[in-house]
Motif scaffolding. Structure first.
Motif, short mmCIF file in Angstrom:
data_model
loop_
_atom_site.label_atom_id
_atom_site.label_comp_id
_atom_site.label_asym_id
_atom_site.label_seq_id
_atom_site.Cartn_x
_atom_site.Cartn_y
_atom_site.Cartn_z
N VAL A 102 -5.80 61.38 31.17
CA VAL A 102 -6.04 61.86 32.53
C VAL A 102 -6.49 63.32 32.54
O VAL A 102 -7.14 63.75 33.50
N LEU A 103 -6.20 64.08 31.49
CA LEU A 103 -6.66 65.46 31.45
C LEU A 103 -8.17 65.53 31.26
O LEU A 103 -8.84 66.39 31.84
N ALA A 104 -8.72 64.62 30.46
CA ALA A 104 -10.18 64.55 30.33
C ALA A 104 -10.80 64.11 31.66
O ALA A 104 -11.86 64.61 32.06
N ARG A 107 -10.80 67.13 33.95
CA ARG A 107 -11.88 68.06 33.60
C ARG A 107 -13.22 67.55 34.10
O ARG A 107 -14.03 68.31 34.66
N ASP A 108 -13.47 66.24 33.95
CA ASP A 108 -14.73 65.67 34.43
C ASP A 108 -14.84 65.77 35.95
O ASP A 108 -15.91 66.07 36.50
N ALA A 109 -13.73 65.52 36.65
CA ALA A 109 -13.74 65.59 38.12
C ALA A 109 -13.99 67.03 38.59
O ALA A 109 -14.73 67.27 39.55
N LEU A 110 -13.37 67.98 37.92
CA LEU A 110 -13.59 69.39 38.26
C LEU A 110 -15.03 69.80 38.00
O LEU A 110 -15.64 70.52 38.81
N PHE A 215 -7.95 74.83 32.72
CA PHE A 215 -9.31 74.49 32.34
C PHE A 215 -10.21 75.70 32.56
O PHE A 215 -10.21 76.31 33.64
N ARG A 216 -10.99 76.05 31.52
CA ARG A 216 -11.86 77.22 31.60
C ARG A 216 -13.24 76.90 31.03
O ARG A 216 -13.37 76.05 30.14
#
Length: 221
Positions: A102-104, A107-110, A215-216
């Motif tokens: 879910v972290l990937a 990141r994709d959604a952001l 996330f950066r």
């Protein structure tokens, strides 16, 4: 994870059972929508977006991160002696797989939501484990690398016990306080890293563990 770090982790992450039950309710893991973002405009071209409860079912994510991430303790020179940083850390480069799927997805959604405004993708993920209320991070901005000179964004997803993220103008002044709970998202953008500082203060309240996922974009620390 080293044996020493594992011992520190077990010793510092106990919490009353009723606190765990109320804070870490289980449920299906999934992300909400980002079209309900609430933006707070700060001074000097800085802003903050907030999405409470963006990640649902965050308990599964917390448990995975607590047990699967190779946490390490960092030591720094302070007041002419070496001290242990009051939190555990793990940094994931762009090429490294993240410890929960879910972290990937996050990141994709952001990246999809902020693509036009940011102009580049979020690529790295820095994780911090605050084991209890004694763990903290002092006032700072993410000014290592391009964040020192350029506008950028840092998106922080929180899982675990609620902790306060405080923001104040760089150099001092009145602070804003954002209580970040289980699954909450906050995005600091514009000049925020250059012109404002943020912190996670210590608390005497009986809080359990919290993991912060930052996330950066590339070159921002």
């Amino acid at each position: 994870m080293t044996a020493g770090t594992d011992h520190r982790l077990r010793a510092r992450t106990s919490a009353p059972e009723q606190l765990q039950d109320s804070l870490f309710a289980s449920g299906p893991t999934g992300l909400g929508r980002l079209d309900g973002v609430t933006r707070t405009t700060l001074t000097r071209g800085a802003w903050v977006d907030l999405v409470p409860g963006w990640l649902g079912g965050a308990q599964d994510v917390l448990e995975t991160l607590m047990t699967e991430v190779p946490w390490y303790a960092e030591r720094r020179e302070m007041y002419e002696r070496e001290v242990e940083v009051p939190r555990l850390l793990k940094f994931y480069e762009a090429s490294e797989p993240l410890p929960h799927p879910v972290l990937a997805e996050a990141r994709d959604a952001l990246n999809a939501h902020y693509a036009a405004e940011l102009g580049e993708p979020f690529t790295t993920a820095g994780l911090c484990l605050y084991r209890d209320g004694r763990d903290s991070v002092a006032w700072h901005g993410d000014r290592v690398g391009r964040g020192r000179m350029d506008d950028t964004m840092v998106a922080i997803l929180s899982v675990g016990s609620a902790r306060t993220l405080a923001l104040r103008p760089r150099g001092g002044g009145s602070s804003l306080r954002f209580p970040l709970g289980h699954g909450d998202l906050i995005v600091m953008g514009g000049s925020c890293q250059r012109t404002w500082d943020h912190a996670i203060p210590k608390t005497a309240k009986p809080v359990g563990p919290r993991v912060s996922i930052q996330f950066r974009p590339s070159g921002v620390r």
